[in-house]
Design a protein around this motif. Structure first.
Motif, PDB file in Angstrom:
ATOM      1  N   SER A  35      15.361 -51.100  18.828  1.00  0.00           N
ATOM      2  CA  SER A  35      16.694 -51.332  19.375  1.00  0.00           C
ATOM      3  C   SER A  35      17.669 -51.660  18.254  1.00  0.00           C
ATOM      4  O   SER A  35      17.277 -52.052  17.157  1.00  0.00           O
ATOM      5  N   ASP A  59      17.417 -49.007  22.605  1.00  0.00           N
ATOM      6  CA  ASP A  59      18.631 -49.619  23.147  1.00  0.00           C
ATOM      7  C   ASP A  59      19.693 -49.686  22.067  1.00  0.00           C
ATOM      8  O   ASP A  59      19.403 -50.005  20.907  1.00  0.00           O
ATOM      9  N   ALA A  62      19.842 -49.692  27.224  1.00  0.00           N
ATOM     10  CA  ALA A  62      19.005 -50.541  28.071  1.00  0.00           C
ATOM     11  C   ALA A  62      19.634 -51.904  28.318  1.00  0.00           C
ATOM     12  O   ALA A  62      19.190 -52.636  29.203  1.00  0.00           O
TER      13      ALA A  62
END
Length: 697
Positions: free
Chosen positions: A327, A378, A440
């Motif tokens: 992420s 993400d 996300a």
């Protein structure tokens, strides 16, 4: 008008992070910071300047506080040793590197340790996402207290600085859900020299520099973002705003509500006042919050040489790392101001964003890792779509005391342009070696639906089949208590998302999240939600029960039954039986919940929802699975597969335990109990008497 920020031009405001050396690119570090004396010596050090104690496993990734703070200190020229999840039963781990030259930095971890340990029903959690193997028991309850006290024992005279979410949210008198009482400021219980609240990068570097220059801890009391306890004979600063005392807030719920309102009104770093709260004859002072950091500083923080991996000493996977390893954080802060969320309190309402170039550089660095498989899991932050959104009138922002920029309506001065974010998303997915860039993080739906371009980009390129969103509830009064938009926003967002997905030829679904038992939510509110779920076809697999976290506005509602700002009474579902009914209503479709749902509907006089009609929540006759489940549950109770906690004694007929103080059942020191089915624990003196409950296996 230009408001002051960290790393502002000379003459506006001094700060420590502005003096960090510039970095070229985001090159990966060869090794993490040392966790042992041997690793320290391999670096050529004979001692460390700061020992960082953390309740989490050490992961050298910028999603973890100990990684950012450790690397920031390293970049500023300090030697840092990391002690991760130490054995708090002695101070040996605190002496691992010898005496630190400057101070101990103490953090319970990325979460409050009590929320990390216990569910909303006060049951011990089965796993800890921040521990190797997901194992529980690697940190104590109220970890900040134990960690600070052990630091005091290890080397007397070494300053102890507490920080992190747990210390930050407990810096003043606060309601503690797990003991069901108002507790004192954590400063008075943990004996730290001071607490750093909010994001601590600038504060921890300034503390190091000033202590190294020969200043004492008392000299640091002029800093932003710190709280400290005065001696019994000391007087608080004259400019401080006095809160209701600990004695008042612990005995008068209206005073607690008043204190909560004042504290949250003093969170804007541009106009906040210093706060003081008396605890008997001793006062705790909380200085004004830290200033937001500039984009240049944000870029430096995230371009430091992280390995982006757990420390190599770990042999088991760490669940939290698996979730965030690929992420990218693009911003911090949140102007949503949801009453049940601590993000705004901890990170502030002012959005602080990285530059597009910094984010792309990090993604390019990720693609060089042979373990990267082409999917950025993400690209977001506390909220996915607040990137580079700021107040259009700085002179108004300087005096604003609103708790939310988007509730009850979106402020007309808030810049809601999604253009910079859309451009960042487009360039991110074009990086060579990247197959997919997912979103996300939570999406603020009332903002997203204002931008057709963002909705189109999101649906066509950045959803992996399911998009998680958090409408939280459907009842207007509950949503007002949450500071969340009306359910119409969710309906409109869903309609636009489905339309964009269909036009893109993609089969994608919305996964909504809801909260049960939030202040203001009664059985009728939950029935309103359940009927909406039935009509919409949603069947939530996961149910989130409201947990009163320290410092939150919703927690004040839960404890006092009063909205601190409107002063109106609020319904609270405090009893476990009421919370179980609300939870069951959210999953009315599960056969095992049949009897609980029926009980709730009859209690609310909504028997019309019991039957075989298309609008009914449950059938008139219980399904076989429900009957079998109730039979098993009854049999389980009578068989004795449960534990009675009997404080102070090991079992019927045994000698009284000779221990001082109350005997409490806790995660780390379980109380005594017995299981009726056990035959051997008492050496044959009766069936099952005297077995000690050693906690969950």
């Amino acid at each position: 008008m230009q408001l002051p920020i960290l790393n502002s031009p000379p003459g506006q405001t001094a700060n420590a992070l502005a003096l960090l050396p510039q970095t070229s690119g985001s090159s990966r570090a060869a090794v993490p910071l040392p966790m042992t004396a041997a690793e320290m010596r391999e670096r050529g050090w004979d001692a460390v300047d700061i020992v960082f104690i953390t309740g989490d496993a050490y992961i050298d990734h910028p999603s973890f506080a100990m990684a950012i703070l450790g690397r920031v200190l390293e970049a500023a020229g300090y030697r840092v040793g990391i002690v991760s999840q130490p054995d708090w039963r002695s101070c040996d781990d605190w002496r691992r590197f010898g005496q630190p030259r400057l101070f101990y930095a103490i953090s319970a971890g990325n979460m409050d340790s009590m929320i990390n340990h216990y569910t909303a029903n006060r049951k011990v959690r089965n796993s800890d996402a921040y521990s190797p193997g997901g194992r529980i028991g690697l940190r104590p309850d109220r970890a900040t207290l134990s960690y600070c006290q052990r630091a005091r024992e290890a080397y007397r005279g070494v300053p102890v600085i507490a920080g992190g979410v747990e210390a930050s949210l407990r810096r003043l008198a606060h309601y503690d859900y797990w003991s069901d009482k108002v507790r004192r400021s954590i400063l008075l219980d943990c004996k730290a020299d001071m607490v750093v609240f909010g994001m601590g990068e600038d504060a921890i570097v300034e503390i190091a520099r000033r202590l190294q220059a020969g200043e004492t801890v008392r000299d640091l009391r002029d800093m932003r973002g710190i709280a400290y306890a005065l001696g019994a004979s000391e007087k608080p600063p004259e400019d401080a705003l006095t809160l209701p005392s600990f004695d008042e807030v612990s005995t008068d719920k209206k005073k607690f509500a008043d204190a909560t309102r004042t504290i949250h009104n003093e969170t804007n770093p541009y106009n906040a006042k210093r706060l003081v709260q008396w605890h008997g004859t001793q006062a705790v002072v909380a200085n004004v919050p830290p200033l937001p950091v500039s984009q240049q500083v944000m870029d430096r923080l995230y371009s430091l040489p992280y390995t982006r991996r757990p420390h190599p000493s770990y042999t088991e996977p760490i669940p939290a790392f698996g979730m965030i390893k690929d992420s990218v954080t693009i911003m911090r802060g949140c102007f949503g101001g949801c009453t049940f969320c601590s993000i705004t309190t901890h990170q502030g309402r002012i959005i602080q964003s990285r530059s597009k170039e910094s984010v792309i550089a990090e993604i390019k660095d990720m693609t060089a890792d042979p373990n990267f498989h082409g999917v950025v899991s993400d690209i977001g932050g506390p909220t996915a779509n607040m990137y580079e959104m700021t107040c259009s009138k700085p002179e108004v922002e300087a005096v604003c005391r609103l708790q939310s920029c988007v509730h009850p309506t979106i402020c007309k001065l808030l810049g809601t342009n999604h253009g910079p974010l859309v451009q960042l998303m487009r360039e991110a997915r074009e990086v060579p070696g990247v197959r997919k860039v997912l979103v996300a993080s939570g999406i603020r739906m009332d903002l997203a639906r204002r931008s057709p371009e963002y909705m189109r980009e999101l649906a066509r390129h950045h959803v992996g089949g399911h998009l998680k969103v958090a409408p939280e509830h459907t009842d207007p009064d509950v949503l007002m208590n949450m500071r969340k938009p009306s359910n119409d926003d969710f309906d409109e967002f869903t309609e636009k998302f489905n339309r964009e997905s269909k036009e893109a030829g993609k089969d994608q679904y919305i996964v909504p999240y809801y909260i049960a038992s939030h202040p203001g939510s009664d059985l009728n509110s939950m029935i309103h939600l359940a009927t909406f779920l039935k009509q919409s076809g949603y069947r939530p697999d996961q149910v989130q029960d409201f947990i009163p976290a320290p410092f939150d506005v919703a927690t004040a509602m839960y404890y006092t039954g009063i909205d601190p700002f409107s002063r109106k009474p609020v319904y609270i579902a405090k009893h476990l039986r009421d919370r179980k009914l609300q939870r069951a209503l959210m999953q009315f479709f599960k056969p095992e919940n049949y009897f609980e749902v029926r009980k709730a509907l009859l209690a609310a006089k909504r028997g019309d929802l019991i039957g075989d009609g298309c609008d009914c929540l449950i059938p008139s006759q219980p399904p076989k699975e429900a009957i079998e489940g109730r039979r098993k549950d009854a049999g389980k109770r009578f068989r004795g597969d449960y534990v009675h906690t009997i404080p102070g004694r090991a079992g019927s007929g045994e000698k009284q335990l000779k221990k001082k103080g109350k005997q409490k059942q806790s995660r780390n020191a379980p109380g005594k109990g017995y299981r009726p089915k056990n035959k051997t624990a008492t050496g044959g003196r009766g069936k099952g008497r005297g077995e000690i409950n050693h906690g969950p296996k």
